[in-house]
Design a protein around this motif. Structure first.
Motif, PDB file in Angstrom:
ATOM      1  N   PRO A 431       1.350  -0.872   0.026  1.00 34.39           N
ATOM      2  CA  PRO A 431      -0.066   0.274  -0.200  1.00 34.39           C
ATOM      3  C   PRO A 431       0.672   1.393  -0.353  1.00 34.39           C
ATOM      4  O   PRO A 431       1.869   1.195   0.370  1.00 34.39           O
ATOM      5  N   VAL A 432       0.576   1.961  -0.950  1.00 36.71           N
ATOM      6  CA  VAL A 432       1.257   3.799  -0.733  1.00 36.71           C
ATOM      7  C   VAL A 432       1.072   4.216   0.953  1.00 36.71           C
ATOM      8  O   VAL A 432       2.053   5.108   1.099  1.00 36.71           O
ATOM      9  N   GLU A 433      -0.035   3.843   1.209  1.00 40.02           N
ATOM     10  CA  GLU A 433      -0.377   4.980   2.621  1.00 40.02           C
ATOM     11  C   GLU A 433       0.597   4.609   3.637  1.00 40.02           C
ATOM     12  O   GLU A 433       0.869   5.961   4.371  1.00 40.02           O
ATOM     13  N   SER A 434       1.252   4.073   3.749  1.00 41.47           N
ATOM     14  CA  SER A 434       2.067   3.731   5.429  1.00 41.47           C
ATOM     15  C   SER A 434       3.086   3.356   5.008  1.00 41.47           C
ATOM     16  O   SER A 434       3.251   1.859   4.391  1.00 41.47           O
ATOM     17  N   ALA A 435       4.406   3.434   5.634  1.00 41.53           N
ATOM     18  CA  ALA A 435       6.082   3.146   5.419  1.00 41.53           C
ATOM     19  C   ALA A 435       6.229   1.624   6.043  1.00 41.53           C
ATOM     20  O   ALA A 435       6.621   0.489   5.948  1.00 41.53           O
ATOM     21  N   GLY A 436       4.810   1.207   7.449  1.00 41.97           N
ATOM     22  CA  GLY A 436       5.517   0.290   7.928  1.00 41.97           C
ATOM     23  C   GLY A 436       4.530  -0.840   7.576  1.00 41.97           C
ATOM     24  O   GLY A 436       4.769  -1.852   8.158  1.00 41.97           O
ATOM     25  N   GLU A 437       4.054  -1.036   6.538  1.00 41.29           N
ATOM     26  CA  GLU A 437       3.411  -2.099   5.760  1.00 41.29           C
ATOM     27  C   GLU A 437       4.161  -2.739   5.128  1.00 41.29           C
ATOM     28  O   GLU A 437       3.463  -3.065   4.277  1.00 41.29           O
ATOM     29  N   LEU A 438       5.548  -3.226   5.584  1.00 44.80           N
ATOM     30  CA  LEU A 438       6.414  -3.516   4.549  1.00 44.80           C
ATOM     31  C   LEU A 438       7.207  -4.504   5.091  1.00 44.80           C
ATOM     32  O   LEU A 438       6.453  -5.597   5.891  1.00 44.80           O
ATOM     33  N   ALA A 439       8.558  -5.209   3.964  1.00 43.60           N
ATOM     34  CA  ALA A 439       8.982  -6.200   4.669  1.00 43.60           C
ATOM     35  C   ALA A 439      10.456  -6.714   4.196  1.00 43.60           C
ATOM     36  O   ALA A 439      10.532  -4.875   3.109  1.00 43.60           O
ATOM     37  N   ASP A 440      10.675  -7.482   5.370  1.00 45.55           N
ATOM     38  CA  ASP A 440      12.415  -7.827   4.157  1.00 45.55           C
ATOM     39  C   ASP A 440      12.295  -7.856   2.762  1.00 45.55           C
ATOM     40  O   ASP A 440      11.331  -9.118   2.772  1.00 45.55           O
ATOM     41  N   MET A 441      12.315  -8.046   2.062  1.00 51.61           N
ATOM     42  CA  MET A 441      12.981  -7.831   0.843  1.00 51.61           C
ATOM     43  C   MET A 441      14.560  -8.965   0.602  1.00 51.61           C
ATOM     44  O   MET A 441      15.079  -7.181   0.391  1.00 51.61           O
ATOM     45  N   ASP A 442      14.193  -9.502  -0.090  1.00 49.31           N
ATOM     46  CA  ASP A 442      15.855 -10.550  -0.742  1.00 49.31           C
ATOM     47  C   ASP A 442      15.584 -10.586  -2.770  1.00 49.31           C
ATOM     48  O   ASP A 442      14.647 -11.147  -3.087  1.00 49.31           O
ATOM     49  N   TRP A 443      16.166  -9.755  -3.412  1.00 53.83           N
ATOM     50  CA  TRP A 443      15.837  -9.321  -4.686  1.00 53.83           C
ATOM     51  C   TRP A 443      16.602 -10.476  -5.331  1.00 53.83           C
ATOM     52  O   TRP A 443      16.901 -10.539  -6.625  1.00 53.83           O
ATOM     53  N   THR A 444      17.409 -11.427  -4.866  1.00 54.21           N
ATOM     54  CA  THR A 444      18.674 -12.017  -5.435  1.00 54.21           C
ATOM     55  C   THR A 444      17.559 -13.201  -6.110  1.00 54.21           C
ATOM     56  O   THR A 444      17.192 -13.744  -5.191  1.00 54.21           O
ATOM     57  N   GLY A 445      17.524 -13.908  -7.643  1.00 54.44           N
ATOM     58  CA  GLY A 445      17.023 -14.538  -8.061  1.00 54.44           C
ATOM     59  C   GLY A 445      15.445 -14.455  -7.911  1.00 54.44           C
ATOM     60  O   GLY A 445      14.134 -15.708  -8.396  1.00 54.44           O
ATOM     61  N   GLY A 446      14.732 -13.550  -8.143  1.00 56.55           N
ATOM     62  CA  GLY A 446      13.614 -13.330  -7.779  1.00 56.55           C
ATOM     63  C   GLY A 446      13.056 -12.269  -6.415  1.00 56.55           C
ATOM     64  O   GLY A 446      13.649 -11.952  -5.429  1.00 56.55           O
ATOM     65  N   LEU A 447      12.224 -12.999  -6.314  1.00 60.24           N
ATOM     66  CA  LEU A 447      11.787 -12.024  -4.936  1.00 60.24           C
ATOM     67  C   LEU A 447      11.716 -12.966  -3.479  1.00 60.24           C
ATOM     68  O   LEU A 447      10.667 -13.859  -3.657  1.00 60.24           O
ATOM     69  N   THR A 448      12.218 -12.643  -2.426  1.00 61.11           N
ATOM     70  CA  THR A 448      11.923 -13.464  -1.248  1.00 61.11           C
ATOM     71  C   THR A 448      11.113 -12.757   0.302  1.00 61.11           C
ATOM     72  O   THR A 448      11.507 -11.374   0.587  1.00 61.11           O
ATOM     73  N   MET A 449      10.147 -12.581   0.176  1.00 60.10           N
ATOM     74  CA  MET A 449       8.681 -12.205   1.476  1.00 60.10           C
ATOM     75  C   MET A 449       9.621 -12.433   2.530  1.00 60.10           C
ATOM     76  O   MET A 449       9.321 -13.521   2.957  1.00 60.10           O
ATOM     77  N   GLY A 450      10.459 -11.720   3.523  1.00 61.41           N
ATOM     78  CA  GLY A 450      10.385 -12.343   4.782  1.00 61.41           C
ATOM     79  C   GLY A 450       9.542 -11.602   5.985  1.00 61.41           C
ATOM     80  O   GLY A 450       8.229 -11.434   5.734  1.00 61.41           O
ATOM     81  N   SER A 451      11.028 -10.852   7.004  1.00 53.83           N
ATOM     82  CA  SER A 451       9.551 -10.406   8.237  1.00 53.83           C
ATOM     83  C   SER A 451       8.750  -9.525   8.196  1.00 53.83           C
ATOM     84  O   SER A 451       9.285  -8.578   6.801  1.00 53.83           O
ATOM     85  N   GLY A 452       7.636  -9.164   7.918  1.00 60.50           N
ATOM     86  CA  GLY A 452       7.155  -8.006   8.383  1.00 60.50           C
ATOM     87  C   GLY A 452       6.105  -9.147   6.759  1.00 60.50           C
ATOM     88  O   GLY A 452       4.887  -7.354   6.655  1.00 60.50           O
ATOM     89  N   PHE A 453       6.034  -9.420   6.157  1.00 63.52           N
ATOM     90  CA  PHE A 453       5.107 -10.048   4.847  1.00 63.52           C
ATOM     91  C   PHE A 453       3.323 -10.163   5.769  1.00 63.52           C
ATOM     92  O   PHE A 453       2.673  -9.122   4.900  1.00 63.52           O
ATOM     93  N   VAL A 454       3.312 -10.820   6.248  1.00 65.50           N
ATOM     94  CA  VAL A 454       2.137 -10.759   7.614  1.00 65.50           C
ATOM     95  C   VAL A 454       2.477 -10.353   8.989  1.00 65.50           C
ATOM     96  O   VAL A 454       2.974 -11.890   9.027  1.00 65.50           O
ATOM     97  N   PRO A 455       2.703  -9.820  10.118  1.00 65.43           N
ATOM     98  CA  PRO A 455       2.812  -9.651  11.194  1.00 65.43           C
ATOM     99  C   PRO A 455       2.170 -10.433  11.797  1.00 65.43           C
ATOM    100  O   PRO A 455       0.537 -11.211  11.321  1.00 65.43           O
ATOM    101  N   SER A 456       2.124 -10.437  13.074  1.00 64.23           N
ATOM    102  CA  SER A 456       0.947 -11.207  13.936  1.00 64.23           C
ATOM    103  C   SER A 456       0.092 -10.686  13.984  1.00 64.23           C
ATOM    104  O   SER A 456       0.090  -9.576  14.282  1.00 64.23           O
ATOM    105  N   ARG A 457      -0.857 -10.703  14.167  1.00 60.64           N
ATOM    106  CA  ARG A 457      -2.449 -10.412  14.585  1.00 60.64           C
ATOM    107  C   ARG A 457      -2.499  -9.192  13.573  1.00 60.64           C
ATOM    108  O   ARG A 457      -3.064  -8.406  14.881  1.00 60.64           O
ATOM    109  N   THR A 458      -1.864  -8.667  12.162  1.00 59.15           N
ATOM    110  CA  THR A 458      -1.939  -7.835  11.471  1.00 59.15           C
ATOM    111  C   THR A 458      -2.477  -7.518  10.652  1.00 59.15           C
ATOM    112  O   THR A 458      -2.049  -8.830   9.845  1.00 59.15           O
ATOM    113  N   TYR A 459      -3.796  -7.288  10.279  1.00 60.33           N
ATOM    114  CA  TYR A 459      -4.629  -7.142   8.858  1.00 60.33           C
ATOM    115  C   TYR A 459      -2.953  -6.587   7.639  1.00 60.33           C
ATOM    116  O   TYR A 459      -3.216  -6.160   8.077  1.00 60.33           O
ATOM    117  N   ARG A 460      -3.075  -7.214   6.871  1.00 56.00           N
ATOM    118  CA  ARG A 460      -2.235  -6.638   5.561  1.00 56.00           C
ATOM    119  C   ARG A 460      -2.993  -6.783   3.582  1.00 56.00           C
ATOM    120  O   ARG A 460      -3.537  -8.069   3.424  1.00 56.00           O
TER     121      ARG A 460
END
Length: 594
Positions: A431-460
């Protein structure tokens, strides 16, 4: 003559004045509208026309560590959506290959996530590395680490111009001669802000670095663009982008296999379009203005996920798409009311019967029981599974066995899931609205979404854009006066339509791999089954989030084409993550296979 003057004349002459003619109300209203229109036109003519462009290519900074020379861009242009790009030139002057890690962390006070990419630079090799960074990050530190060398750390800021950001593959000279738009240093009076990539060999190979721009312009020679760059550009157009080619060459279908020359310079291409300027100058300038024109009320891209906002529970179009992400206010209100009765009047009655000591013991017990009830409700109802609702639209290119998908995913979980590995040519749009709604990202050989993709008990919510190989298809063939249809779409087919042999056929509900017989559909001239199916598939809130992609699906079916609604997790690459499906609607469109 005014009414006062007429009254004076009547007193002098002793005669009754004739009533003054009055204009009809309608005529007065029309005259008022004409006056207002003339005033608006005069104001528009008096206002200065917004012309020119601002060069937003940015500046570079160089560092050296041993035999490694590094050149990075400090103020790259920030698009309206998705990711802004940091381009780093790595020149290994040594005799051995050198593994290099690039990582970026936003400035303190924003978020603690990291975006990284690893690359190996061969002996005496020059490599251009592009690192996509979320547009919500307005500053941060780029760290470049190589084995045996001191790290390079520098602070970077994107160029957040108010003008329309445009990525130009070509030189400023070729851009000015093609579009007839002069350079303008005043950002307030600029039609657009242009980021130029003059050496076409160094252009990005990642779909993520094009996806945020509403328009990408190719002003250089198309034949000089590497095949990997053309592949990324074509994926960008198929997934909803607009490509403007100012030097259209013969054999353009070699680079854009779905492109077909027509009477109009704008050719639909999957979810997007290709604009070719046959005549440089004012004609090309007009086409560019048309491409960049946008109603401010319309969403910016093909998919626009919504971030958490205080009013999300208020507006009908902005409510969370998962019921598990909405607090059960009614049940919690009953629980809180029961606690208030026990802690208030109940405590008073207990104090009268048992004394103050009993109240000191009972109130903490009641509080603990209430907390345990809330926890038990969360565990028993929500559980520990990952909940998701998924909506998507897919264009099939059966001749090349691939699919372009624009999708939207809503996610919620009590416990954060494992990292999500996605294939190349797949982009997750935050989303454009919030900087907090992001995640660790690794772009090596594609995209890997890490911590923060879906935090605990948080709608994303995450948007998803992908152009990936796919063998899914719908098989249809005529058998006498009927049509035989086989579902090979990889999911249960809920409803659909096929136009074959000049007749519109309704496809029955079919399980995956099942065959059925289509029935002729009585189609009034004004009826558009594709438009009707889109309206049935998506509710208002989902359609608003997928506004840019939905519009291309509303066109009526042509001969040999089908549109179908399927269930299940859908064809989005993120469907590989195990999750409990709480809602889904997927539309697939393409040519039927015999």
């Amino acid at each position: 003559m005014t009414s006062v003057a007429m009254l004076s004349l009547w007193l002098l002459l002793g005669t009754s004045p004739e009533p003054a003619p009055t204009a009809p109300v309608e005529a007065m209203a029309v005259e008022a509208v004409d006056v207002a229109a003339e005033a608006a036109a005069a104001a528009a003519a008096a206002a200065p026309e917004v012309t020119g462009y601002r060069d937003a290519t940015g500046s570079t900074l160089s560092h050296s560590r041993g035999l490694l020379r590094v050149t990075m861009r400090r103020d790259a242009l920030r698009p309206l959506q998705g990711y802004w790009a940091v381009d780093v030139v790595l020149h290994n002057q040594g005799p051995k290959a050198l593994p290099v890690r690039l990582s970026f962390q936003p400035s303190a006070g924003e978020v603690s996530h990291t975006v990284e990419r690893r690359v190996e630079v061969g002996a005496r090799q020059r490599v251009v590395v592009w690192l996509p960074l979320p547009i919500a990050w307005y500053s941060g530190q780029l760290t470049i680490e190589a084995a045996g060398l001191d790290p390079i750390v520098d602070t970077l800021y994107p160029d957040s111009d108010r003008s329309e950001p445009v990525l130009v593959l070509g030189t400023p000279k070729s851009f000015e001669s093609a579009v007839d738009v002069p350079k303008n240093e005043d950002a307030a009076d600029s039609l657009l802000a242009a980021r130029f990539i003059e050496d076409l060999v160094d252009a990005p190979r990642d779909l993520a670095l094009y996806a945020g721009f509403r328009a990408v312009m190719l002003t250089g020679e198309p034949s000089k663009l590497p095949a990997e760059v053309w592949a990324a550009l074509e994926s960008y157009v198929m997934s909803g982008g607009r490509l403007v080619i100012t030097r259209p060459a013969r054999g353009l279908e070699t680079y854009l296999p779905l492109w077909k020359a027509g009477s109009s310079p704008t050719v639909p291409y999957g979810f997007g379009s290709v604009v070719s300027c046959a005549t440089p100058g004012l004609e090309c300038q007009g086409l560019v203005r048309e491409v960049l024109s946008r109603d401010p009320a319309d969403p910016m891209g093909p998919v626009n996920p919504v971030g958490i906002q205080p009013h999300m529970s208020m507006g009908s179009d902005l409510v969370p798409l998962l019921s598990s992400a909405r607090a059960p206010l009614g049940r919690f209100l009953l629980l809180i009311s029961a606690f208030a009765l026990l802690a208030g009047p109940g405590a008073w009655m207990l104090a009268r019967r048992r004394g103050p000591l009993a109240v000191l013991l009972a109130v903490p017990v009641v509080s603990a029981v209430t907390c345990l009830a809330i926890i038990a409700w969360s565990v028993l109802v929500d559980g520990f599974a990952l909940h998701t609702a998924r909506y998507s639209l897919t264009w099939l290119d059966g001749a090349r066995s691939r699919a372009a998908t624009v999708g939207l995913g809503a996610w919620y979980a009590n416990l954060s899931p494992e990292p999500l590995k996605l294939p190349v040519s797949t982009v997750m749009l935050p989303p454009v609205e919030s900087a907090g709604e992001l995640a660790d990202m690794d772009w090596t050989g594609g995209l890997t979404m890490g911590s923060g993709f879906v935090p605990s008990r948080t709608y994303r919510e995450w948007g998803e854009v992908a152009v990936v190989p796919s063998r899914i298809r719908l098989v249809a063939k005529r058998e006498g006066d009927s049509v035989r249809v086989q579902n090979a779409l990889g999911a249960p087919l809920e409803e659909g339509f096929v136009r074959l042999g000049g007749t519109l056929w309704r496809v029955p509900a079919l399980k995956e791999g099942e065959e059925g017989t289509g029935t002729p559909e009585a189609e009034p001239e004004a009826d558009n089954v594709a438009h009707a199916l889109v309206s049935r598939a998506f509710e208002a809130g989902v359609e608003r989030r997928l506004w840019g992609a939905v519009q291309s699906f509303r066109a009526d079916l042509v001969e040999g084409e089908f549109i179908a609604r399927v269930g299940g997790p859908g064809p989005m690459p993120s469907s590989s993550m195990p999750a409990e499906l709480n809602g889904a609607a997927h539309l697939i469109r393409g040519e039927v296979r015999p």
